[in-house]
Design an enzyme around this catalytic site. Sequence first.
Site, PDB file in Angstrom:
ATOM      1  N   ASN A  28     -10.124   0.109  -0.124  1.00  0.00           N
ATOM      2  CA  ASN A  28      -8.665   0.192  -0.140  1.00  0.00           C
ATOM      3  C   ASN A  28      -8.159  -0.398  -1.457  1.00  0.00           C
ATOM      4  O   ASN A  28      -8.216  -1.612  -1.648  1.00  0.00           O
ATOM      5  CB  ASN A  28      -8.120  -0.575   1.073  1.00  0.00           C
ATOM      6  CG  ASN A  28      -6.602  -0.562   1.142  1.00  0.00           C
ATOM      7  OD1 ASN A  28      -5.927  -0.118   0.204  1.00  0.00           O
ATOM      8  ND2 ASN A  28      -6.067  -1.065   2.234  1.00  0.00           N
TER       9      ASN A  28
ATOM     10  N   HIS B  38      -3.298   7.321   2.797  1.00  0.00           N
ATOM     11  CA  HIS B  38      -3.694   6.032   2.238  1.00  0.00           C
ATOM     12  C   HIS B  38      -5.072   5.658   2.777  1.00  0.00           C
ATOM     13  O   HIS B  38      -5.320   5.710   3.985  1.00  0.00           O
ATOM     14  CB  HIS B  38      -2.649   4.971   2.601  1.00  0.00           C
ATOM     15  CG  HIS B  38      -3.081   3.585   2.267  1.00  0.00           C
ATOM     16  ND1 HIS B  38      -3.570   3.253   1.024  1.00  0.00           N
ATOM     17  CD2 HIS B  38      -3.119   2.456   3.012  1.00  0.00           C
ATOM     18  CE1 HIS B  38      -3.875   1.976   1.025  1.00  0.00           C
ATOM     19  NE2 HIS B  38      -3.623   1.467   2.214  1.00  0.00           N
TER      20      HIS B  38
ATOM     21  N   CYS C 257       0.816  -1.224   0.000  1.00  0.00           N
ATOM     22  CA  CYS C 257       0.000   0.000   0.000  1.00  0.00           C
ATOM     23  C   CYS C 257       0.847   1.270   0.000  1.00  0.00           C
ATOM     24  O   CYS C 257       0.323   2.360  -0.244  1.00  0.00           O
ATOM     25  CB  CYS C 257      -0.961  -0.004   1.186  1.00  0.00           C
ATOM     26  SG  CYS C 257      -2.141  -1.355   1.106  1.00  0.00           S
TER      27      CYS C 257
HETATM   28  C1  LIG Z   1      -9.711  -5.036  10.014  1.00  0.00           C
HETATM   29  C2  LIG Z   1     -10.267  -4.006  10.978  1.00  0.00           C
HETATM   30  C3  LIG Z   1     -11.253  -3.108  10.259  1.00  0.00           C
HETATM   31  C4  LIG Z   1     -10.999  -4.712  12.109  1.00  0.00           C
HETATM   32  O1  LIG Z   1     -11.592  -3.750  12.966  1.00  0.00           O
HETATM   33  P1  LIG Z   1     -11.589  -3.938  14.532  1.00  0.00           P
HETATM   34  O2  LIG Z   1     -12.428  -2.887  15.116  1.00  0.00           O
HETATM   35  O3  LIG Z   1     -10.158  -3.989  14.951  1.00  0.00           O
HETATM   36  O4  LIG Z   1     -12.290  -5.305  14.691  1.00  0.00           O
HETATM   37  P2  LIG Z   1     -11.724  -6.558  15.469  1.00  0.00           P
HETATM   38  O5  LIG Z   1     -10.500  -7.070  14.793  1.00  0.00           O
HETATM   39  O6  LIG Z   1     -11.636  -6.166  16.914  1.00  0.00           O
HETATM   40  O7  LIG Z   1     -12.875  -7.590  15.243  1.00  0.00           O
HETATM   41  C5  LIG Z   1     -14.067  -7.460  15.963  1.00  0.00           C
HETATM   42  C6  LIG Z   1     -14.981  -8.602  15.584  1.00  0.00           C
HETATM   43  O8  LIG Z   1     -15.515  -8.352  14.297  1.00  0.00           O
HETATM   44  C7  LIG Z   1     -15.421  -9.527  13.498  1.00  0.00           C
HETATM   45  N1  LIG Z   1     -15.298  -9.183  12.113  1.00  0.00           N
HETATM   46  C8  LIG Z   1     -14.189  -9.063  11.360  1.00  0.00           C
HETATM   47  N2  LIG Z   1     -14.530  -8.730  10.104  1.00  0.00           N
HETATM   48  C9  LIG Z   1     -15.871  -8.628  10.077  1.00  0.00           C
HETATM   49  C10 LIG Z   1     -16.794  -8.305   9.080  1.00  0.00           C
HETATM   50  N3  LIG Z   1     -16.419  -8.023   7.826  1.00  0.00           N
HETATM   51  N4  LIG Z   1     -18.102  -8.293   9.387  1.00  0.00           N
HETATM   52  C11 LIG Z   1     -18.522  -8.569  10.619  1.00  0.00           C
HETATM   53  N5  LIG Z   1     -17.679  -8.888  11.620  1.00  0.00           N
HETATM   54  C12 LIG Z   1     -16.364  -8.915  11.355  1.00  0.00           C
HETATM   55  C13 LIG Z   1     -14.212 -10.242  14.018  1.00  0.00           C
HETATM   56  O9  LIG Z   1     -14.282 -11.611  13.712  1.00  0.00           O
HETATM   57  C14 LIG Z   1     -14.296  -9.962  15.503  1.00  0.00           C
HETATM   58  O10 LIG Z   1     -15.200 -10.896  16.048  1.00  0.00           O
HETATM   59  P3  LIG Z   1     -14.856 -11.623  17.451  1.00  0.00           P
HETATM   60  O11 LIG Z   1     -14.675 -10.505  18.427  1.00  0.00           O
HETATM   61  O12 LIG Z   1     -16.059 -12.463  17.651  1.00  0.00           O
HETATM   62  O13 LIG Z   1     -13.591 -12.374  17.169  1.00  0.00           O
HETATM   63  C15 LIG Z   1      -9.154  -3.163  11.599  1.00  0.00           C
HETATM   64  O14 LIG Z   1      -8.354  -3.954  12.421  1.00  0.00           O
HETATM   65  C16 LIG Z   1      -8.305  -2.512  10.562  1.00  0.00           C
HETATM   66  O15 LIG Z   1      -8.734  -1.642   9.840  1.00  0.00           O
HETATM   67  N6  LIG Z   1      -7.040  -2.894  10.519  1.00  0.00           N
HETATM   68  C17 LIG Z   1      -6.146  -2.341   9.528  1.00  0.00           C
HETATM   69  C18 LIG Z   1      -6.487  -2.941   8.190  1.00  0.00           C
HETATM   70  C19 LIG Z   1      -5.762  -2.278   7.107  1.00  0.00           C
HETATM   71  O16 LIG Z   1      -5.601  -1.089   7.119  1.00  0.00           O
HETATM   72  N7  LIG Z   1      -5.322  -3.081   6.143  1.00  0.00           N
HETATM   73  C20 LIG Z   1      -4.647  -2.624   5.009  1.00  0.00           C
HETATM   74  C21 LIG Z   1      -3.395  -1.977   5.393  1.00  0.00           C
HETATM   75  S1  LIG Z   1      -2.638  -1.205   4.128  1.00  0.00           S
END
Ligand SMILES: CC(C)(COP(=O)(O)OP(=O)(O)OC[C@H]1O[C@@H](n2cnc3c(N)ncnc32)[C@H](O)[C@@H]1OP(=O)(O)O)[C@@H](O)C(=O)NCCC(=O)NCCS
Length: 326
Positions: free
Chosen positions: A283, A253, A114
Site C-alpha cells: 500500500n 486503492h 490514501c
Molecule cells: C490489517 C488487516 C490485514 C488485519 O487482517 P485481519 O484478518 O482483520 O486480522 P485480525 O485483525 O483479525 O488479526 C488476526 C490476528 O493476526 C495478528 N496479526 C496482525 N498483524 C500480523 C502480522 N503482520 N503477522 C502475523 N500476525 C498478525 C493479530 O495480532 C491478531 O492476533 P490475535 O487474534 O492473537 O489478536 C486487516 O484488518 C486490514 O486489511 N484492514 C484494513 C487495513 C488497510 O486497508 N489500511 C490502509 C487503509 S487505506
Amino acid sequence: MKIKAGILGCGYYLPEKIMTNADLEKIVDTSDEWIRTRTGIEERRIAAEGECTSDMALKAAERAIASAGIKKEDIDLIVLATICPDYAWPATACMTAAKLGFDDIPAFDVSAACSGFIYALTVARSMVESGLYKKVLLIAAEKFSTYLDWTDRNTCVLMGDGAGAMIIGEGSTSEIMSTYISADGSHPDYLCQPGGGSVHPLSQEVLDKKLNFMHMNGKEIYVNAVEKMPLALDKAMQLAGVTPEQVDFTIFHQANIRIIQYIAKKFNVPDEKNIVNIQKYGNTSAATIPIAFAEAWEAGRIKKGNIVAFSAFGGGLTWGGAVVKV
Ligand SMILES: CC(C)(COP(=O)(O)OP(=O)(O)OC[C@H]1O[C@@H](n2cnc3c(N)ncnc32)[C@H](O)[C@@H]1OP(=O)(O)O)[C@@H](O)C(=O)NCCC(=O)NCCS
C-alpha cells in the site's frame, strides 16, 4: 466552449530496494503466509537512505512530462498528494517544483491520506475546467517507510514507498468523465499519525509512546473501506453516465487484496479488467492508483479510448471515485 480536462501523460517511480515478506519475518513476529493470505502483499519498495518524498515525486513527474510530450515550461500548476511530506511544512510540492527547476509557479499539497490521488485529481480537473490553469502536474508521492514503527507487525507489513504522476490539461480525446470525493472526520483515530501536530506536539513522551508513527484500527478501516469504496465507485460511474459493463478497467486503492476482490465481485469485474499490483508494491497510500495506472499504460494494457474507473478510501476518513476516458 466548455473546457474538458483529460489525462495528457503519466509516469511512476518506485525505489529500487525490495523488501520481501521473508525480510519482514526477520524483523517482526510475522510470516510470509500470514501477510500473503490476509493482505495479498508479497513485497514492497523502500526508499533509499536520504531519498525523500520530493525525490520520488520528481522522478514520477519527469516521466509524466515525457509521456505527455510537453515542455516542462508548459506546466502552470503543481498539485501533490501526500501524507509523508519532506517537512511538516512547507508543502512538498514546493520542493518538487524547485527540483524540477521552477522558481515561479504555484505549488501546493493535498492531504487526504490514501484517497489523496482522487482528491488531487478533482482539484486538477477543476483548475483546468475553470480555465485558471492549462497544464497541471498532478503527483501522488509517499515515503511511508518513515512513518512506520518497524516493531509493530499490525502496520509495518502493509505499506510501501513510491510515486505516480499525471499531466492534466484540456484533452483532445482523453476526458475526466467524473470525480466524487467525501469525508467523515469523526474517527481520526482509526488511521492516523497521532503525534507531531497541535494535539500531541512533538515531545519525549510522544516519541516514547511512538505516536509519531502510523496507528491503525485495522478492523474499523476494513469495515469502512468495504462500505465506502463501492459507494464511491457507484457514484463516480453514475456521474459519468457509465455502467460497470462499459468500464474497460478498474483500479481500486491497493490496500488489501480481500477488499479489492470484494469490490470486484460486487460489480462483476472479471480479473482481466481489474488492475492489481498490491503483491509487488504493498500500500503506497495516495500513490497506489496513479502507479497502477501508469504501469498498465506503459505495459500497453490500458490504451487510448479505454474507460477506467477508480475508487479509493483512506484515513480521515476520506473516500472518492473517478471515471476517466484515456
Ligand atoms: C490489517 C488487516 C490485514 C488485519 O487482517 P485481519 O484478518 O482483520 O486480522 P485480525 O485483525 O483479525 O488479526 C488476526 C490476528 O493476526 C495478528 N496479526 C496482525 N498483524 C500480523 C502480522 N503482520 N503477522 C502475523 N500476525 C498478525 C493479530 O495480532 C491478531 O492476533 P490475535 O487474534 O492473537 O489478536 C486487516 O484488518 C486490514 O486489511 N484492514 C484494513 C487495513 C488497510 O486497508 N489500511 C490502509 C487503509 S487505506
